[in-house]
Enzyme design. Sequence first.
Site, PDB file in Angstrom:
ATOM      1  N   ASP A 118       0.964  -1.180   0.114  1.00 33.35           N
ATOM      2  CA  ASP A 118      -0.077  -0.112  -0.057  1.00 33.35           C
ATOM      3  C   ASP A 118       1.064   1.365  -0.137  1.00 33.35           C
ATOM      4  OD1 ASP A 118      -2.190  -1.493   0.344  1.00 33.35           O
ATOM      5  OD2 ASP A 118      -3.085  -0.718   2.054  1.00 33.35           O
ATOM      6  N   HIS A 148       3.509  -2.303   4.095  1.00 29.67           N
ATOM      7  CA  HIS A 148       3.878  -0.879   3.577  1.00 29.67           C
ATOM      8  C   HIS A 148       5.465  -0.988   3.237  1.00 29.67           C
ATOM      9  CE1 HIS A 148       0.083  -0.431   5.454  1.00 29.67           C
ATOM     10  NE2 HIS A 148      -0.035   0.881   4.897  1.00 29.67           N
TER      11      HIS A 148
HETATM   12 ZN   LIG Z   1      -2.506   3.355   2.763  1.00 29.88          ZN
END
Ligand SMILES: [Zn+2]
Length: 237
Positions: free
Chosen positions: A52, A199
């Site tokens: 993400d 992430h």
């Molecule tokens: Zn995000």
Amino acid sequence: MRKLTFFAVLLLLLLAIASGLWAIGKSRTFQFFGTIVPRVDTKEKLVALTFDDGPEPAFTDEILGVLKEQDVKATFFLIGGALERHLAEGKKIVAAGHEIGNHSYSHQRMILVTPSFVKEEVEKTDALIRAAGYEKTAHFRPPYGKKLFALPFYLSQNNRQTITWDVEPESLSEVAKSSEAIARHVLDNTQSGSIILLHVMYDPQKKSLTAVKPIIEGLKQKGFRFVTVSELLESKQ
Ligand SMILES: [Zn+2]
């Protein structure tokens, strides 16, 4: 006295509704409209690696390098605003053959938002994803996994699914402290059809980014095959 009881009951009721909506807003597995997918029921040992945020120039080349070396295709849920600033990085991800997902334009919690706000967030990002060279319809992942009414309604009206995840090592503070713990958590918790969330686009210490290689090697060793989110959805049984 009776009036007081009435207001006390009303207050409790409102609190109960508010806490129910709050729980639904952050649920990975339930939403009011359309389909939400935290994982896929499949007998095959398939797993989807999803990243993400971004794209960010400081990290794109490194993550693409690891994936290329491991011959793995992943799914990148990109933020429209970041893509606008760094379209060249988005183009690199598309050119490397990875799947692109839509992660909104401004990365706000999609809880108390209007239908027109949702439409603009999704469609502005769609246009940028196309500008990066990606032709297919991108699946959507809500920022922070948050959604309530307007977002799921818009997506269901447009035949698009909400993709969440079932393996999220970074959400556990003890696990998030080191690459080793992140990798271990993923290896221990991934099952057939899992969607892993990481992430890798902003931590200067690169804890998640460094964990990607051991995660891929470890899961391959356990017999898993890496696919994109769309491929995982197609394997549904
Ligand atoms: Zn995000």
